[in-house]
Design an enzyme around this catalytic site. Structure first.
Site, PDB file in Angstrom:
ATOM      1  N   GLU A   1      -8.684 -47.294  84.437  1.00 19.92           N
ATOM      2  CA  GLU A   1      -8.898 -48.670  84.913  1.00 19.92           C
ATOM      3  C   GLU A   1      -9.933 -48.713  86.037  1.00 19.92           C
ATOM      4  O   GLU A   1     -10.810 -49.567  86.068  1.00 19.92           O
ATOM      5  CB  GLU A   1      -7.583 -49.267  85.417  1.00 19.92           C
ATOM      6  CG  GLU A   1      -6.591 -49.562  84.313  1.00 19.92           C
ATOM      7  CD  GLU A   1      -5.254 -50.004  84.886  1.00 19.92           C
ATOM      8  OE1 GLU A   1      -5.007 -51.200  84.933  1.00 19.92           O
ATOM      9  OE2 GLU A   1      -4.472 -49.129  85.313  1.00 19.92           O
TER      10      GLU A   1
ATOM     11  N   LYS B   1       7.300 -47.436  84.990  1.00 20.24           N
ATOM     12  CA  LYS B   1       5.866 -47.531  84.685  1.00 20.24           C
ATOM     13  C   LYS B   1       5.059 -46.287  85.019  1.00 20.24           C
ATOM     14  O   LYS B   1       5.329 -45.568  85.961  1.00 20.24           O
ATOM     15  CB  LYS B   1       5.268 -48.728  85.421  1.00 20.24           C
ATOM     16  CG  LYS B   1       5.927 -49.985  84.945  1.00 20.24           C
ATOM     17  CD  LYS B   1       5.065 -51.152  84.694  1.00 20.24           C
ATOM     18  CE  LYS B   1       3.603 -50.990  84.725  1.00 20.24           C
ATOM     19  NZ  LYS B   1       2.948 -52.274  84.598  1.00 20.24           N
TER      20      LYS B   1
ATOM     21  N   TYR C   1     -46.131 -50.407 100.556  1.00 19.09           N
ATOM     22  CA  TYR C   1     -44.776 -50.201 101.068  1.00 19.09           C
ATOM     23  C   TYR C   1     -44.305 -51.407 101.879  1.00 19.09           C
ATOM     24  O   TYR C   1     -45.054 -51.986 102.660  1.00 19.09           O
ATOM     25  CB  TYR C   1     -44.735 -48.951 101.969  1.00 19.09           C
ATOM     26  CG  TYR C   1     -43.370 -48.779 102.616  1.00 19.09           C
ATOM     27  CD1 TYR C   1     -42.354 -48.114 101.933  1.00 19.09           C
ATOM     28  CD2 TYR C   1     -43.080 -49.324 103.869  1.00 19.09           C
ATOM     29  CE1 TYR C   1     -41.089 -47.997 102.498  1.00 19.09           C
ATOM     30  CE2 TYR C   1     -41.823 -49.200 104.432  1.00 19.09           C
ATOM     31  CZ  TYR C   1     -40.831 -48.535 103.737  1.00 19.09           C
ATOM     32  OH  TYR C   1     -39.580 -48.424 104.284  1.00 19.09           O
TER      33      TYR C   1
ATOM     34  N   ASN D   1     -44.234 -43.356 104.685  1.00 18.11           N
ATOM     35  CA  ASN D   1     -44.185 -44.045 103.397  1.00 18.11           C
ATOM     36  C   ASN D   1     -44.262 -43.078 102.218  1.00 18.11           C
ATOM     37  O   ASN D   1     -43.494 -43.192 101.258  1.00 18.11           O
ATOM     38  CB  ASN D   1     -45.318 -45.075 103.308  1.00 18.11           C
ATOM     39  CG  ASN D   1     -45.175 -46.160 104.368  1.00 18.11           C
ATOM     40  OD1 ASN D   1     -44.143 -46.241 105.036  1.00 18.11           O
ATOM     41  ND2 ASN D   1     -46.202 -46.988 104.522  1.00 18.11           N
TER      42      ASN D   1
ATOM     43  N   LYS E   1     -31.622 -47.089  99.233  1.00 20.65           N
ATOM     44  CA  LYS E   1     -30.854 -45.840  99.342  1.00 20.65           C
ATOM     45  C   LYS E   1     -29.370 -46.004  99.092  1.00 20.65           C
ATOM     46  O   LYS E   1     -28.790 -45.266  98.296  1.00 20.65           O
ATOM     47  CB  LYS E   1     -31.103 -45.195 100.699  1.00 20.65           C
ATOM     48  CG  LYS E   1     -32.531 -44.748 100.750  1.00 20.65           C
ATOM     49  CD  LYS E   1     -32.954 -44.115 102.004  1.00 20.65           C
ATOM     50  CE  LYS E   1     -34.459 -44.095 101.986  1.00 20.65           C
ATOM     51  NZ  LYS E   1     -35.087 -45.436 101.816  1.00 20.65           N
TER      52      LYS E   1
ATOM     53  N   SER F   1     -31.761 -46.418 109.431  1.00 22.15           N
ATOM     54  CA  SER F   1     -31.180 -45.945 108.167  1.00 22.15           C
ATOM     55  C   SER F   1     -30.579 -44.558 108.320  1.00 22.15           C
ATOM     56  O   SER F   1     -30.044 -44.005 107.365  1.00 22.15           O
ATOM     57  CB  SER F   1     -32.256 -45.930 107.073  1.00 22.15           C
ATOM     58  OG  SER F   1     -33.391 -45.210 107.503  1.00 22.15           O
TER      59      SER F   1
ATOM     60  N   SER G   1       4.649 -47.492  89.616  1.00 22.35           N
ATOM     61  CA  SER G   1       4.684 -48.809  90.217  1.00 22.35           C
ATOM     62  C   SER G   1       5.699 -48.777  91.346  1.00 22.35           C
ATOM     63  O   SER G   1       6.702 -48.076  91.264  1.00 22.35           O
ATOM     64  CB  SER G   1       5.091 -49.836  89.162  1.00 22.35           C
ATOM     65  OG  SER G   1       5.674 -50.963  89.784  1.00 22.35           O
TER      66      SER G   1
ATOM     67  N   ASN H   1       0.995 -46.039  85.166  1.00 17.55           N
ATOM     68  CA  ASN H   1      -0.202 -46.857  84.976  1.00 17.55           C
ATOM     69  C   ASN H   1      -1.460 -45.994  84.851  1.00 17.55           C
ATOM     70  O   ASN H   1      -1.620 -45.031  85.592  1.00 17.55           O
ATOM     71  CB  ASN H   1      -0.351 -47.822  86.148  1.00 17.55           C
ATOM     72  CG  ASN H   1       0.803 -48.795  86.238  1.00 17.55           C
ATOM     73  OD1 ASN H   1       1.349 -49.197  85.203  1.00 17.55           O
ATOM     74  ND2 ASN H   1       1.201 -49.153  87.437  1.00 17.55           N
TER      75      ASN H   1
ATOM     76  N   GLN I   1     -36.237 -49.652 102.156  1.00 18.77           N
ATOM     77  CA  GLN I   1     -35.196 -48.861 102.808  1.00 18.77           C
ATOM     78  C   GLN I   1     -33.828 -49.188 102.201  1.00 18.77           C
ATOM     79  O   GLN I   1     -32.912 -48.380 102.253  1.00 18.77           O
ATOM     80  CB  GLN I   1     -35.197 -49.153 104.321  1.00 18.77           C
ATOM     81  CG  GLN I   1     -34.195 -48.333 105.092  1.00 18.77           C
ATOM     82  CD  GLN I   1     -34.489 -48.372 106.584  1.00 18.77           C
ATOM     83  OE1 GLN I   1     -35.458 -47.783 107.057  1.00 18.77           O
ATOM     84  NE2 GLN I   1     -33.663 -49.075 107.336  1.00 18.77           N
TER      85      GLN I   1
ATOM     86  N   THR J   1     -12.218 -53.377  63.766  1.00 17.05           N
ATOM     87  CA  THR J   1     -13.320 -54.276  64.120  1.00 17.05           C
ATOM     88  C   THR J   1     -12.628 -55.550  64.572  1.00 17.05           C
ATOM     89  O   THR J   1     -11.575 -55.902  64.013  1.00 17.05           O
ATOM     90  CB  THR J   1     -14.261 -54.567  62.928  1.00 17.05           C
ATOM     91  OG1 THR J   1     -13.505 -55.158  61.880  1.00 17.05           O
ATOM     92  CG2 THR J   1     -14.925 -53.292  62.400  1.00 17.05           C
ATOM     93  N   HIS J   2     -13.156 -56.195  65.565  1.00 16.66           N
ATOM     94  CA  HIS J   2     -12.492 -57.365  66.186  1.00 16.66           C
ATOM     95  C   HIS J   2     -11.096 -57.004  66.677  1.00 16.66           C
ATOM     96  O   HIS J   2     -10.227 -57.866  66.762  1.00 16.66           O
ATOM     97  CB  HIS J   2     -12.405 -58.545  65.205  1.00 16.66           C
ATOM     98  CG  HIS J   2     -13.671 -58.806  64.461  1.00 16.66           C
ATOM     99  ND1 HIS J   2     -14.651 -59.654  64.920  1.00 16.66           N
ATOM    100  CD2 HIS J   2     -14.139 -58.289  63.292  1.00 16.66           C
ATOM    101  CE1 HIS J   2     -15.654 -59.672  64.055  1.00 16.66           C
ATOM    102  NE2 HIS J   2     -15.375 -58.848  63.064  1.00 16.66           N
TER     103      HIS J   2
HETATM  104  N1  ARG Z   1     -36.625 -45.302 106.545  1.00 18.64           N
HETATM  105  C1  ARG Z   1     -37.751 -45.801 105.842  1.00 18.64           C
HETATM  106  C2  ARG Z   1     -37.365 -46.091 104.391  1.00 18.64           C
HETATM  107  O1  ARG Z   1     -36.340 -45.708 104.010  1.00 18.64           O
HETATM  108  C3  ARG Z   1     -38.863 -44.790 105.865  1.00 18.64           C
HETATM  109  C4  ARG Z   1     -40.207 -45.366 105.685  1.00 18.64           C
HETATM  110  C5  ARG Z   1     -40.559 -46.213 106.830  1.00 18.64           C
HETATM  111  N2  ARG Z   1     -41.926 -46.623 106.790  1.00 18.64           N
HETATM  112  C6  ARG Z   1     -42.376 -47.601 107.575  1.00 18.64           C
HETATM  113  N3  ARG Z   1     -43.608 -47.888 107.446  1.00 18.64           N
HETATM  114  N4  ARG Z   1     -41.587 -48.240 108.402  1.00 18.64           N
HETATM  115  O2  ARG Z   1     -38.072 -46.707 103.670  1.00 18.64           O
END
Ligand code: ARG
Length: 483
Positions: free
Chosen positions: A304, A297, A331, A118, A339, A31, A291, A299, A336, A163-164
């Site tokens: 949008e 145009k 966990y 964790n 993110k 990650s 355009s 836009n 992961q 309305t509508h």
């Molecule tokens: N990169 C992991 C995450 O985003 C960190 C935690 C990893 N923990 C583990 N027990 N593998 O969750």
């Protein structure tokens, strides 16, 4: 490949492992290339943890000093773009820890005492999100201020309320803008409430069950500013929950989704209002594109796109909430995957809020001290549209009710009057008194006060109503709230 050919040192837990990961699996499980943006939170969390370990006599003062020195150097390296992020080290946590150990030796290896990735990652995401929520809250104030300024300048401009998407009743353009101020003020409230639940400390939960070291969790919470309004430390109270809870990310994304939905509704109106058929407003050219084939145009790309990006953020909410479904305690690596959607939600929302504040309210010209380049309002087109749509028909019905007619009868009578006006292609206020009296004998000359757009507006002098007096009172209230 035999066991011996495998460089065990490249992985943090390698003693047990008899074969290396393939490059594909490494890429799949790592990650670091997206979670490296947590680095500041990761270092802040580590420093608070180390300082507590030392205060508790778990590591020495010298270890702490080494860790602080190492982290200062790592901070400088990352700031300078000189830090080498390694895929082999999987994530931000292991990359920083490995560099620390390389720089300071054994003290670096002691940092992880009483901690697991964790509780570390849960802490990092919370710290990072907390500071992003603070930025978003400030941007929400800017956007509300922009809307408020436009409202203030256009309290007496009348447009048809729909309305509508059918012309319904005349409303003040200022009132219309304030409807969005209300929405964004609730978004700001939601962000503040989410922040309280984000701002709690998982560290000390360790892998899942807590730790046997005598950690002082409250001290760490205090050091990281994870405190409530009374200044009391906020510590996650169950270790299993602490490491696996991502509710805070889900509810943040839900709040962000609602905020984007509000932006999207505003966008839809801007797009409609800009079309030639309405011609109610213009937005500055820098928010539009031409355009490649139709030279005439302009836009409304920005509104949008904002409407489109709303789908993307709502998608992230679905992604996150589905991520949690079916996860056993505690966990799991599934987490992961929290993110990228969370990061993209924050990025999208922040950019959108910034752009909308400026597109609506304009940009400060330092030379004049005035804001310039916000939306331009075509008051005449708005008023014409309200007249075309018989927007004061309800006012005529209300007038008849005040003369003693039951509302349902008044409603029917006015329908006849509107039909006559359509036939003669005039507004209700342009029908001669005699014609109006033909529909109901109790109609007198004063009817024209309520048939005018302004009369209709002024009549709605009730808390929350569109009478300019009420709109001005709301502007004053919002100004005080935002001050
Ligand atoms: N990169 C992991 C995450 O985003 C960190 C935690 C990893 N923990 C583990 N027990 N593998 O969750």
């Amino acid at each position: 490949m035999s066991k011996n050919q495998f460089d065990k040192k490249s992985q943090a837990w390698s003693a047990l492992f008899s074969e290396p990961m393939s490059d594909l699996v490494k890429r799949y499980t790592s990650s670091v290339f997206f979670d490296k943006r947590l680095w500041q939170a990761d270092i802040a969390g580590s420093l608070a943890h180390a300082s507590m370990l030392s205060a508790q006599g778990i590591i020495s003062a010298q270890d702490l000093a080494d860790i602080e020195r190492g982290m200062a150097q790592i901070t400088a390296e990352i700031d300078a773009g000189a830090f080498e992020w390694k895929l082999d080290l999987e994530d931000v946590h292991l990359n920083i820890e490995a560099r620390l150990t390389h720089l300071i030796g054994d003290a670096g290896k002691r940092l992880h005492t009483g901690r697991s990735r964790n509780d570390q990652v849960a802490t990092d995401v919370r710290l990072w999100l907390r500071s992003e929520i603070d930025l978003i809250s400030a941007l929400l104030i800017d956007l509300q201020t922009s809307l408020l300024e436009v409202a203030e300048q256009h309290v007496d401009v009348i447009l048809p309320g729909f309305t509508h998407l059918q012309v319904a009743q005349p409303v003040s353009f200022g009132h219309h803008m304030l409807a969005y101020v209300e929405m964004f003020s609730r978004d700001a409230e939601r962000m503040a409430e989410v922040r309280c639940r984000v701002n709690r400390l998982p560290l000390g939960a360790a892998a899942l069950a807590g730790t046997s070291y005598p950690l002082d969790r409250e001290r760490v919470a205090n050091a990281l500013g994870m405190v409530n309004a009374l200044g009391q430390p906020q510590v996650c109270q169950n270790s299993l929950d602490a490491v696996s809870d991502r509710d805070f990310a889900i509810e943040f994304t839900a709040a962000a989704s609602l905020c984007m939905v509000h932006i999207s509704r505003l966008s839809e109106e801007l797009v409609l209002w800009m079309s030639q058929n309405f011609s109610f407003i213009k937005i500055a050219d820098r928010f539009t594109t031409g355009s490649s084939i139709m030279p005439q145009k302009k836009n409304p790309d920005v509104p949008e796109l904002a409407r489109g990006k709303t789908g993307r953020v709502v998608g992230h909410l679905m992604g996150l909430i589905t991520l949690m479904k079916g996860q056993p305690l505690a966990y799991n690596k599934d987490n992961q995957e929290d993110k990228e959607p969370l990061f993209d939600t924050v990025d999208t929302l922040k950019d959108t809020l910034r752009i909308f504040s400026e597109m609506i309210g304009g940009q400060l010209n330092p030379a004049t001290g005035q804001k310039e380049g916000g939306i331009t309002v075509n008051a005449q087109a708005m008023e014409q549209a309200a007249l075309r749509g018989y927007a004061t028909a309800t006012d005529l019905a209300d007038y008849l009710v005040k003369k003693g007619l039951p509302f349902r009868d008044a409603h029917e009578t006015v329908a006849h009057a509107v039909k006559a006006a359509i036939t003669h292609q005039v507004d209700l206020s342009e029908l001669p008194l005699a014609v109006l009296q033909g529909f109901n004998a109790s109609i007198e000359k004063d009817v024209f006060d309520c048939l005018s757009l302004r009369g209709s507006l002024n009549a709605r002098d009730i808390l929350g109503g569109t009478a300019p007096k009420q709109v001005r009172a709301q502007i004053t209230r919002h100004r005080a709230r935002l001050a």
